[in-house]
Scaffold this motif. Sequence first.
Motif, short mmCIF file in Angstrom:
data_model
loop_
_atom_site.label_atom_id
_atom_site.label_comp_id
_atom_site.label_asym_id
_atom_site.label_seq_id
_atom_site.Cartn_x
_atom_site.Cartn_y
_atom_site.Cartn_z
N ALA A 1 -22.61 27.63 28.89
CA ALA A 1 -23.22 26.63 28.02
C ALA A 1 -22.19 26.19 27.00
CB ALA A 1 -24.44 27.22 27.32
N VAL A 2 -22.18 24.91 26.65
CA VAL A 2 -21.25 24.42 25.64
C VAL A 2 -21.44 25.20 24.34
CG1 VAL A 2 -20.60 22.42 24.24
CG2 VAL A 2 -21.08 22.14 26.68
N ARG A 3 -22.69 25.54 24.04
CA ARG A 3 -22.99 26.30 22.82
C ARG A 3 -22.27 27.65 22.79
NH1 ARG A 3 -27.14 25.99 19.14
NH2 ARG A 3 -28.16 24.30 20.29
N ASP A 4 -21.94 28.19 23.95
CA ASP A 4 -21.32 29.52 24.04
C ASP A 4 -19.80 29.49 23.91
OD1 ASP A 4 -23.78 30.68 24.35
OD2 ASP A 4 -23.65 30.89 26.52
N LEU A 5 -19.22 28.33 23.70
CA LEU A 5 -17.77 28.21 23.63
C LEU A 5 -17.27 28.41 22.20
CD1 LEU A 5 -17.31 25.07 25.90
CD2 LEU A 5 -16.94 27.46 26.54
N ALA A 6 -16.09 29.01 22.10
CA ALA A 6 -15.35 29.11 20.84
C ALA A 6 -13.97 28.53 21.08
CB ALA A 6 -15.24 30.56 20.39
N ILE A 7 -13.31 28.12 20.01
CA ILE A 7 -11.96 27.56 20.12
C ILE A 7 -10.97 28.45 19.38
CG2 ILE A 7 -12.42 26.03 18.14
CD1 ILE A 7 -10.39 24.07 19.31
N ILE A 8 -9.82 28.67 19.99
CA ILE A 8 -8.68 29.26 19.30
C ILE A 8 -7.52 28.28 19.45
CG2 ILE A 8 -9.41 31.66 19.60
CD1 ILE A 8 -7.43 31.88 21.94
N GLY A 9 -6.56 28.34 18.55
CA GLY A 9 -5.48 27.38 18.64
C GLY A 9 -4.34 27.69 17.69
N ASP A 10 -3.25 26.95 17.86
CA ASP A 10 -2.07 27.10 17.01
C ASP A 10 -1.66 25.77 16.37
OD1 ASP A 10 -1.09 25.73 19.18
OD2 ASP A 10 0.41 27.22 19.74
N ARG A 11 -2.58 24.79 16.35
CA ARG A 11 -2.34 23.46 15.81
C ARG A 11 -1.31 22.69 16.64
NH1 ARG A 11 -3.98 22.29 10.44
NH2 ARG A 11 -1.92 21.48 9.83
N ARG A 12 -1.15 23.11 17.87
CA ARG A 12 -0.40 22.33 18.86
C ARG A 12 -1.24 22.17 20.13
NH1 ARG A 12 3.64 25.04 16.13
NH2 ARG A 12 5.26 23.66 15.32
N THR A 13 -1.97 23.22 20.44
CA THR A 13 -2.90 23.18 21.57
C THR A 13 -4.04 24.13 21.27
OG1 THR A 13 -3.10 23.25 23.98
CG2 THR A 13 -1.74 24.95 22.95
#
Length: 580
Positions: free
Chosen positions: A8-20
């Motif tokens: 589910a889209v609701r189950d997604l989290a984002i991690i990143g380094d401000r490049r990707t």
Amino acid sequence: MGESGFPAVRDLAIIGDRRTAALVTTTGAIVWYCPGRFDYPALLAALLDPDRGGGWTVQMPDTTCAGRRYLEDSGILETTLATPAGELVITDWMPMGEGTPQGLCRQFSSAPADIAITLAPAPDYARRSPQLRLQGQGIQVDGQHYLYASHPLTISGASVDFTLPQGETGWCILVDRPLLDPTDMQLKGWLQTTLECWREIAAHATYHGPYEKEVAESIRALRLLTFEDNGGIIAAPTTSLPEVIGGQRNYDYRYVWLRDAGMIVSALTRAGSDGTDERRFLDFICGYDRDSNHQPLKPFSNLDGDSPSSEECLELVGYRHSAPVMIGNVAKDQLQLDAYGNVLLAAKLIYNRFETREHWSLVAEIADFLSDCWHEPDYGIWEEQEKHQYTSSKVVAACGLKYIAQVAENDAQAHRWRTAEQAIREFVTQHCLTSEGAYAVVAGGEDVDVTAALFPVWGYTPADSPEMVATMQVLERDYATGHLYRRHLKSFDSQREGAFLAGTLWVAQYWIMRQDLQRARAIMDAALEFSNDLGLFAEEANPATGEMLGNFPQTFVHAAFIGAAIDLKATLEKSSACTQ
């Protein structure tokens, strides 16, 4: 996982380094990752094709998510998985700072049971098979990525596996360069360096007021989707998450839209930022590829400031079988007058707040362009398929000209822009009202759009003007489901898509201007029902099913939420001052 392995889209989290960025599910699977840059080809795309797209999974018997959180104001994610044998904590992050490699790092607490961890890469959106070979202590992936782990790695066909035994801690990393025998201590050092970087970034803006936690979460999302190299802010890190499940309204949002970035910069500026990221926005658009069709700038660009590639269809099944899956975006050649108006609004806000006039020549060129071309039909804020005389395009152009004229270099310049503003106002009055006296979507039309809720926010008209009162009555009657609102589209029946969350929050801003704070809060709370446990919004919401729809996370929505919260804070402070 939901239907046929799709999270589910609701189950997604984002991690990143401000490049990707990468997207992580509540079960610890990484289902989307574009190495190097947000708009580069995906190496992991199980989000769009669970069988072929590639992912990085963590398999443990009888697992449920017991919670997740970000460390402080960072993009470092902790996911806690519960099993009958105990809990596992996964720390997922992308290194930042001097001396760190670029890529993905995963750390595991003491395993309550044996854990199988599998990387199944699918290079170039699964358009070619991965090349896997041993190199030193790790595995070379596709000739340009390097996988290392705390425990022995095994190549199994097109994937790489390792087992984390019960009672042991572990880690694995996928980075952009070969490393000489990385250690747990190195990872801990990189984690600390990364956390320090996030602390420094977080110091640029602080907000205290209503919805403080939710605003902080939205600011984090905007920071994660800002390109560190030049300040470009992408609309979302994903492509082709559908606005309609099973439909064809699937678009690539991994670009920088002038309109969106202008609104985002305005929201951050008003949220108490020190101006670091906002002023870089002006730097970024000055590096834009100039338009050959006599427009000052393209309506959006890639992260180099160049025109995006043409659309291309990928052979992936699509999220919940919603095809086509697209990369590139054909709307790059459209005339979108409102984009230029929003740049002027953002520039004026930056100039006033930080007492600067940087990049004035481009700002003046945009104002001149709007003065000359405001009367032309355009494709509108929703990037429709046909040109029309969109009322919202005219209105934001008038507002941009009005405000930028206040900082004009000379009287002649100011007169030119104000004259154009007045001509636009006359056009709107004569041609852009419905038979009910509401602001029409297009000149001569009878429909209205939620964008009109911004007209008083932009300063075009009082919130209680007869035209606005009539417009809001039509929106409530024809476009509302509870406290959620959909937009109006000329080329598609918007009743088939979800509620548009940015527009919903614009309606909240309208009611704040009308001093109906109870109603505004109810609308904001309704929108928050469609943010997830980490405060992340998708583009749209399905009120009937509770589903989050569209690309994720969507910066446009986060900016709208910040804007509503700031307006609410200002109104409460003004009310408090009046009673003292």
